[in-house]
Motif scaffolding. Structure first.
Motif, PDB file in Angstrom:
ATOM      1  N   ARG A 185      14.322   5.586   8.536  1.00 36.38           N
ATOM      2  CA  ARG A 185      13.754   4.518   8.197  1.00 36.38           C
ATOM      3  C   ARG A 185      14.378   3.595   7.366  1.00 36.38           C
ATOM      4  NH1 ARG A 185       8.942   7.624   8.997  1.00 36.38           N
ATOM      5  NH2 ARG A 185       8.673   7.731   6.818  1.00 36.38           N
ATOM      6  N   ALA A 186      14.974   4.156   6.382  1.00 35.47           N
ATOM      7  CA  ALA A 186      15.895   3.465   5.357  1.00 35.47           C
ATOM      8  C   ALA A 186      17.153   3.047   5.508  1.00 35.47           C
ATOM      9  CB  ALA A 186      15.777   4.416   3.861  1.00 35.47           C
ATOM     10  N   LYS A 187      17.415   3.259   7.060  1.00 34.88           N
ATOM     11  CA  LYS A 187      18.605   3.105   7.545  1.00 34.88           C
ATOM     12  C   LYS A 187      19.736   3.990   6.808  1.00 34.88           C
ATOM     13  CE  LYS A 187      16.611  -0.203  10.116  1.00 34.88           C
ATOM     14  NZ  LYS A 187      16.229   0.159  11.386  1.00 34.88           N
ATOM     15  N   ILE A 188      19.666   5.013   6.318  1.00 33.30           N
ATOM     16  CA  ILE A 188      20.518   5.837   5.744  1.00 33.30           C
ATOM     17  C   ILE A 188      21.172   6.802   6.907  1.00 33.30           C
ATOM     18  CG2 ILE A 188      20.852   7.528   4.218  1.00 33.30           C
ATOM     19  CD1 ILE A 188      19.291   6.119   2.151  1.00 33.30           C
ATOM     20  N   THR A 189      22.445   7.066   6.881  1.00 31.38           N
ATOM     21  CA  THR A 189      22.886   8.089   7.649  1.00 31.38           C
ATOM     22  C   THR A 189      22.592   9.537   7.144  1.00 31.38           C
ATOM     23  OG1 THR A 189      24.883   6.670   8.205  1.00 31.38           O
ATOM     24  CG2 THR A 189      25.194   9.072   8.774  1.00 31.38           C
ATOM     25  N   ASN A 190      21.881  10.272   7.992  1.00 32.12           N
ATOM     26  CA  ASN A 190      21.621  11.574   7.514  1.00 32.12           C
ATOM     27  C   ASN A 190      21.563  12.669   8.736  1.00 32.12           C
ATOM     28  OD1 ASN A 190      18.546  12.158   8.276  1.00 32.12           O
ATOM     29  ND2 ASN A 190      18.864   9.900   8.534  1.00 32.12           N
ATOM     30  N   THR A 191      21.784  13.637   8.190  1.00 27.25           N
ATOM     31  CA  THR A 191      22.268  14.930   9.077  1.00 27.25           C
ATOM     32  C   THR A 191      21.309  15.951   8.575  1.00 27.25           C
ATOM     33  OG1 THR A 191      24.296  14.416   9.579  1.00 27.25           O
ATOM     34  CG2 THR A 191      23.915  16.407  10.145  1.00 27.25           C
ATOM     35  N   VAL A 192      20.660  16.874   9.743  1.00 28.80           N
ATOM     36  CA  VAL A 192      19.887  17.985   9.455  1.00 28.80           C
ATOM     37  C   VAL A 192      20.630  19.129   9.772  1.00 28.80           C
ATOM     38  CG1 VAL A 192      17.829  19.458   9.520  1.00 28.80           C
ATOM     39  CG2 VAL A 192      17.788  16.982   9.091  1.00 28.80           C
ATOM     40  N   VAL A 193      21.123  20.091   9.016  1.00 24.43           N
ATOM     41  CA  VAL A 193      21.696  21.278   9.519  1.00 24.43           C
ATOM     42  C   VAL A 193      20.544  22.498   9.677  1.00 24.43           C
ATOM     43  CG1 VAL A 193      23.100  23.402   9.020  1.00 24.43           C
ATOM     44  CG2 VAL A 193      23.929  20.944   8.594  1.00 24.43           C
TER      45      VAL A 193
END
Length: 392
Positions: A31-39
């Motif tokens: 929602r904060a427009k941050i590129t994020n990945t979950v492993v």
């Protein structure tokens, strides 16, 4: 340079505390427009829009980690995933890696509980069954490496108590600890009267009965015996619904006069509806670090009766959103009976509980994580920089 975040957690879902925290953080980052990945190796059905999912060891999802043989399953799954995830994290050198205890190194470690302190509490209470759980050996070795070895730049403690335990047990410098409490999904957890009525009908609980809710997977540590003892002392119009995957057989025997008013629901995923069905949430637990279930109950306008341990005392205020209790049936029964049949008192406690939960929305909690992670990213760009200082 925009920040990129990689979270590591063995299971990403809405089932369980750590699993749901990782899921909520992923949503907040998106929602904060941050590129994020979950492993992760196990991914639940709940969507995490905007988050990239990188599954490692997906075959581990076929091993049961809940139920009677959960300890053996976890002893196999958790170490293997930890090794795979540690290696996977190295493929994201530019990202800030935040782990929930499932990798041996990274940038930020979220400490949901200090296992060494939890075991100390169990020993003090005379509970030695934990010695039969082989997972504790792995967790002890892992924590000594990750925490005692200071393998992370920063450590997030979910409560001031956890921060103190990190310093006392593992000698983590205060400058490398940030206290950030867990949050609550205010869109998911809210009062739904119709859903609550459906739960009562499902389990044959009268609509006009006063219903206490207990939720937790470790019945002994969470104090279920004390809660049942309190039920025995309360009036015939008071029922109790127990949610959790632990073995109910020994606890059914504790109820005599209230046997017909004690209902075991097993493991459930529809917690908002369960909270909505209850008039009060009771948790006479021996050890917690934040107690997400208490905050979930408050978000659903359900007053909380819980022991003031490990973070609960930070937000549970007598007469405002519930009452602090002792691990003793007499004390629990006395405090519940004082308000359970008082409609006006319950209404005021319900309003206070909801107002408390509004201060723990995930967007606000997520913003505190983002602030910390941006500082960590800045420190990574300077090889000789000191660890990120704690901001009060």
């Amino acid at each position: 340079m925009p920040i990129e975040i990689v979270q590591i957690v063995q299971e990403l879902s809405s089932v369980g505390g750590v699993e749901s925290v990782a899921s909520e953080l992923a949503c907040a980052f998106s929602r904060a427009k941050i590129t994020n990945t979950v492993v992760a190796s196990v991914v639940g059905e709940r969507a995490t829009s905007g988050t990239h999912i990188e599954r490692v060891g997906a075959w581990l999802s076929r091993v049961k980690t809940r139920g009677l043989l959960r300890y053996l399953g976890r002893l196999f799954v958790v170490p293997i995933f930890t090794m795979l995830a540690t290696r996977a994290a190295r493929h994201h050198p530019e990202a800030v890696v935040i782990s929930h205890g499932d990798s041996l190194s990274g940038d930020v470690l979220v400490v949901h509980a200090v296992n060494a302190q939890s075991l100390a509490e169990k020993r003090l209470s005379g509970d030695w069954k934990w010695m039969l759980n082989p997972m504790h050996l792995w967790v002890s070795l892992r924590d000594r490496w990750m925490i005692g070895g200071l393998r992370y730049r920063m450590y997030v403690a979910v409560s001031p108590r956890v921060a103190t335990e990190l310093q006392d047990i593992y000698k983590v410098p205060a400058s490398r600890i940030r206290v950030i409490p867990n949050g609550i999904d205010l869109n998911r957890f809210h009062r739904d009267t119709a859903a609550g009525i459906a739960i009562r009908r499902e389990f044959g609980i009268p609509l006009d009965a006063k219903l206490l809710l207990f939720a937790g997977h470790e019945f002994r540590r969470k104090g279920l015996a004390h809660a049942i003892g309190a039920l025995e002392r309360l009036g015939p119009d008071v029922w109790m619904l127990v949610v959790g995957s632990d073995n109910p057989a020994p606890y059914r025997k504790l109820a005599t006069v209230a046997a017909d008013r004690l209902v075991f629901a097993g493991s459930r995923t529809d917690m908002p509806a369960l909270y909505a069905a209850a008039d009060a949430f009771v948790l006479p637990t021996a050890y917690e670090t934040f107690s997400l279930v208490c905050m979930e109950a408050m978000a659903c306008s359900t007053p909380v009766f819980a022991t003031p341990v490990g973070g609960i005392e930070d937000y549970l205020i007598d007469g405002v959103n519930g009452y602090q209790i002792k691990m003793h049936p007499d004390d629990i029964a006395a405090k519940i009976s004082a308000v359970i049949s008082d409609h006006e008192a319950l209404t005021e406690l319900s309003a206070g509980a909801h107002a408390t939960a509004l201060n723990y929305g995930w967007d606000y909690v997520g913003s505190r994580y983002i602030e910390l992670l941006e500082q960590v990213q800045a420190s990574k760009r300077v090889p000789s920089s000191m660890p990120v200082p704690m901001i009060a």
